[in-house]
Design an enzyme around this catalytic site. Structure first.
Site, PDB file in Angstrom:
ATOM      1  CB  SER A   1      -0.882   0.004   1.246  1.00 41.27           C
ATOM      2  OG  SER A   1      -1.283   1.324   1.531  1.00 41.27           O
TER       3      SER A   1
ATOM      4  CG  HIS B   1      -3.965  -1.309  -1.553  1.00 44.15           C
ATOM      5  ND1 HIS B   1      -5.151  -1.944  -1.861  1.00 44.15           N
ATOM      6  CD2 HIS B   1      -4.246  -0.474  -0.523  1.00 44.15           C
ATOM      7  CE1 HIS B   1      -6.109  -1.518  -1.044  1.00 44.15           C
ATOM      8  NE2 HIS B   1      -5.587  -0.618  -0.218  1.00 44.15           N
TER       9      HIS B   1
ATOM     10  CG  ASP C   1      -4.686   2.851   0.834  1.00 47.92           C
ATOM     11  OD1 ASP C   1      -5.725   2.188   0.747  1.00 47.92           O
ATOM     12  OD2 ASP C   1      -3.611   2.405   1.271  1.00 47.92           O
TER      13      ASP C   1
ATOM     14  CG  MET D   1      -7.582   7.914   2.353  1.00 47.53           C
ATOM     15  SD  MET D   1      -6.736   7.872   3.933  1.00 47.53           S
ATOM     16  CE  MET D   1      -6.101   6.195   3.931  1.00 47.53           C
TER      17      MET D   1
ATOM     18  CG  HIS E   1      -9.029   0.925  -0.491  1.00 46.59           C
ATOM     19  ND1 HIS E   1      -8.426   0.702   0.736  1.00 46.59           N
ATOM     20  CD2 HIS E   1     -10.370   0.982  -0.240  1.00 46.59           C
ATOM     21  CE1 HIS E   1      -9.357   0.634   1.680  1.00 46.59           C
ATOM     22  NE2 HIS E   1     -10.531   0.814   1.125  1.00 46.59           N
TER      23      HIS E   1
ATOM     24  CG  MET F   1     -10.739   4.137   2.015  1.00 44.56           C
ATOM     25  SD  MET F   1      -9.188   3.959   2.898  1.00 44.56           S
ATOM     26  CE  MET F   1      -8.052   3.993   1.523  1.00 44.56           C
TER      27      MET F   1
ATOM     28  CG  MET G   1     -11.568  -1.648   5.070  1.00 45.90           C
ATOM     29  SD  MET G   1      -9.954  -1.372   4.316  1.00 45.90           S
ATOM     30  CE  MET G   1      -9.021  -0.587   5.635  1.00 45.90           C
TER      31      MET G   1
ATOM     32  N   GLY H   1      -8.230   4.926   7.052  1.00 43.99           N
ATOM     33  CA  GLY H   1      -7.799   6.310   7.240  1.00 43.99           C
ATOM     34  C   GLY H   1      -6.302   6.459   7.440  1.00 43.99           C
TER      35      GLY H   1
ATOM     36  N   GLY I   1      -0.393   1.763   9.687  1.00 46.66           N
ATOM     37  CA  GLY I   1       0.276   1.508  10.960  1.00 46.66           C
ATOM     38  C   GLY I   1      -0.641   1.248  12.147  1.00 46.66           C
TER      39      GLY I   1
ATOM     40  CG  ASP J   1      -6.165  -2.263   3.265  1.00 48.88           C
ATOM     41  OD1 ASP J   1      -5.061  -2.115   3.808  1.00 48.88           O
ATOM     42  OD2 ASP J   1      -6.743  -1.370   2.600  1.00 48.88           O
ATOM     43  N   GLY J   2      -5.013  -3.817   6.353  1.00 46.49           N
ATOM     44  CA  GLY J   2      -4.867  -3.137   7.631  1.00 46.49           C
ATOM     45  C   GLY J   2      -4.213  -4.010   8.690  1.00 46.49           C
TER      46      GLY J   2
ATOM     47  N   GLY K   1       1.109  -2.043   4.236  1.00 47.27           N
ATOM     48  CA  GLY K   1       1.773  -0.745   4.083  1.00 47.27           C
ATOM     49  C   GLY K   1       3.044  -0.701   4.891  1.00 47.27           C
ATOM     50  CB  SER K   2       3.695   0.164   8.424  1.00 48.34           C
ATOM     51  OG  SER K   2       2.491  -0.431   8.810  1.00 48.34           O
TER      52      SER K   2
HETATM   53  C1  DX5 Z   1      -5.924   2.159   5.619  1.00 47.44           C
HETATM   54  C2  DX5 Z   1      -5.506   1.777   4.232  1.00 47.44           C
HETATM   55  C3  DX5 Z   1      -4.506   0.701   4.210  1.00 47.44           C
HETATM   56  C4  DX5 Z   1      -3.221   1.038   4.921  1.00 47.44           C
HETATM   57  C5  DX5 Z   1      -2.594  -0.210   5.439  1.00 47.44           C
HETATM   58  O1  DX5 Z   1      -6.985   3.011   5.563  1.00 47.44           O
HETATM   59  O2  DX5 Z   1      -6.610   1.357   3.474  1.00 47.44           O
HETATM   60  O3  DX5 Z   1      -4.244   0.264   2.871  1.00 47.44           O
HETATM   61  O4  DX5 Z   1      -2.309   1.682   4.092  1.00 47.44           O
HETATM   62  O5  DX5 Z   1      -1.480   0.111   6.172  1.00 47.44           O
HETATM   63  P1  DX5 Z   1      -0.860  -0.910   7.217  1.00 47.44           P
HETATM   64  O6  DX5 Z   1      -0.493  -2.146   6.465  1.00 47.44           O
HETATM   65  O7  DX5 Z   1       0.321  -0.193   7.758  1.00 47.44           O
HETATM   66  O8  DX5 Z   1      -1.923  -1.169   8.255  1.00 47.44           O
HETATM   67 ZN    ZN Z   2      -6.297   0.346   1.500  1.00 45.55          ZN
END
Ligand code: DX5
Ligand code: ZN
Length: 224
Positions: free
Chosen positions: A9, A34, A36, A38, A67, A69, A138, A143, A146, A176-177, A198-199
């Site tokens: 992500s 991926h 994101d 927002m 994705h 959001m 999710m 949002g 991490g 995801d998350g 992501g992280s």
């Molecule tokens: C959160 C995002 C995720 C996020 C995941 O709203 O949709 O894609 O980047 O990050 P990690 O893997 O760090 O939870």
């Molecule tokens: Zn996402």
């Protein structure tokens, strides 16, 4: 033997050297990217739009998994499709006319996905699953990157995997998350096919090793 796809992500990328970071993930063996999106309304954060997808598209071979959001995502389907998105995933909670929005995504030439927030039951997709390429569960409140994995979402992944089998469908289940080397095994065991991280990937100087670890977990998964 089960195989999974890994989707880094870009929310956790270094935006000052975005392309370099994306290419680092591609080289490390990522399957999808991926993205994101927002809007500061549906979620309490603002990130990026079609311009960034358009800018990255010619420079990466990764499948672009977007994705959304955002509220009323139908307004941006044509722009993301033109920008090169391969799949557009909207939130069920953000669509009054979900069936119509899915049809719009399909008509725009993209694969179709619907995301469910942690508190949203899978039953909202009872009459929609047949037209989906992907369901995104999710496992944090959307949002921010991490955050900690919410374990009650495992039952939802299992439920969706069961619905898929019962109805003989083939949509992918994406999670995801909070996915990392500690949480990935249970998610895979529950039925996930695409892991977003992501992280755990961008924040690691050996993302190839982490991706490999995810794939090993899937390989050893016997129930699928
Ligand atoms: C959160 C995002 C995720 C996020 C995941 O709203 O949709 O894609 O980047 O990050 P990690 O893997 O760090 O939870
Ligand atoms: Zn996402």
């Amino acid at each position: 033997m089960k195989t999974i796809k890994v989707a880094p992500s870009i929310l956790s990328a270094d935006f000052a050297s975005l392309l370099e970071d994306v290419q680092r993930m591609e080289k490390a063996g990522a399957d999808w990217l991926h993205v994101d999106v927002m809007d500061g309304h549906f979620v309490p954060n603002i990130t990026l739009g079609p311009l960034i997808v358009e800018a990255l598209h010619p420079h990466t071979g990764l499948f672009l998994d977007v994705h959304l959001m955002i509220e009323r995502p139908e307004r941006f389907i044509p722009a993301f499709s033109r920008a090169g998105a391969d799949l557009l995933c909207v939130h069920a909670e953000a669509c009054v006319h979900l069936n119509r929005v899915i049809q719009m995504i399909r008509d725009a030439g993209c694969q179709t996905g619907v995301a469910l927030n942690p508190a949203t039951p899978p039953g909202v997709l009872d009459y929609t699953l047949e037209s989906l390429d992907l369901v995104l569960v999710m496992s944090v409140n959307p949002g921010f990157a991490g955050q900690n994995f919410i374990s009650s979402t495992l039952a939802k992944i299992e439920k969706l995997a069961g619905m898929r089998e019962e109805r003989n469908l083939d949509f992918l289940i994406q999670v995801d998350g909070g996915i990392n080397e500690q949480t990935a095994a249970s998610v895979i065991q529950a039925g996930a096919d695409v892991l977003v991280a992501g992280s755990a990937l961008f924040g690691n100087d050996q993302p190839a090793r982490v991706m490999q670890a995810f794939r090993e977990m899937a390989r050893h998964e016997k129930n699928v």
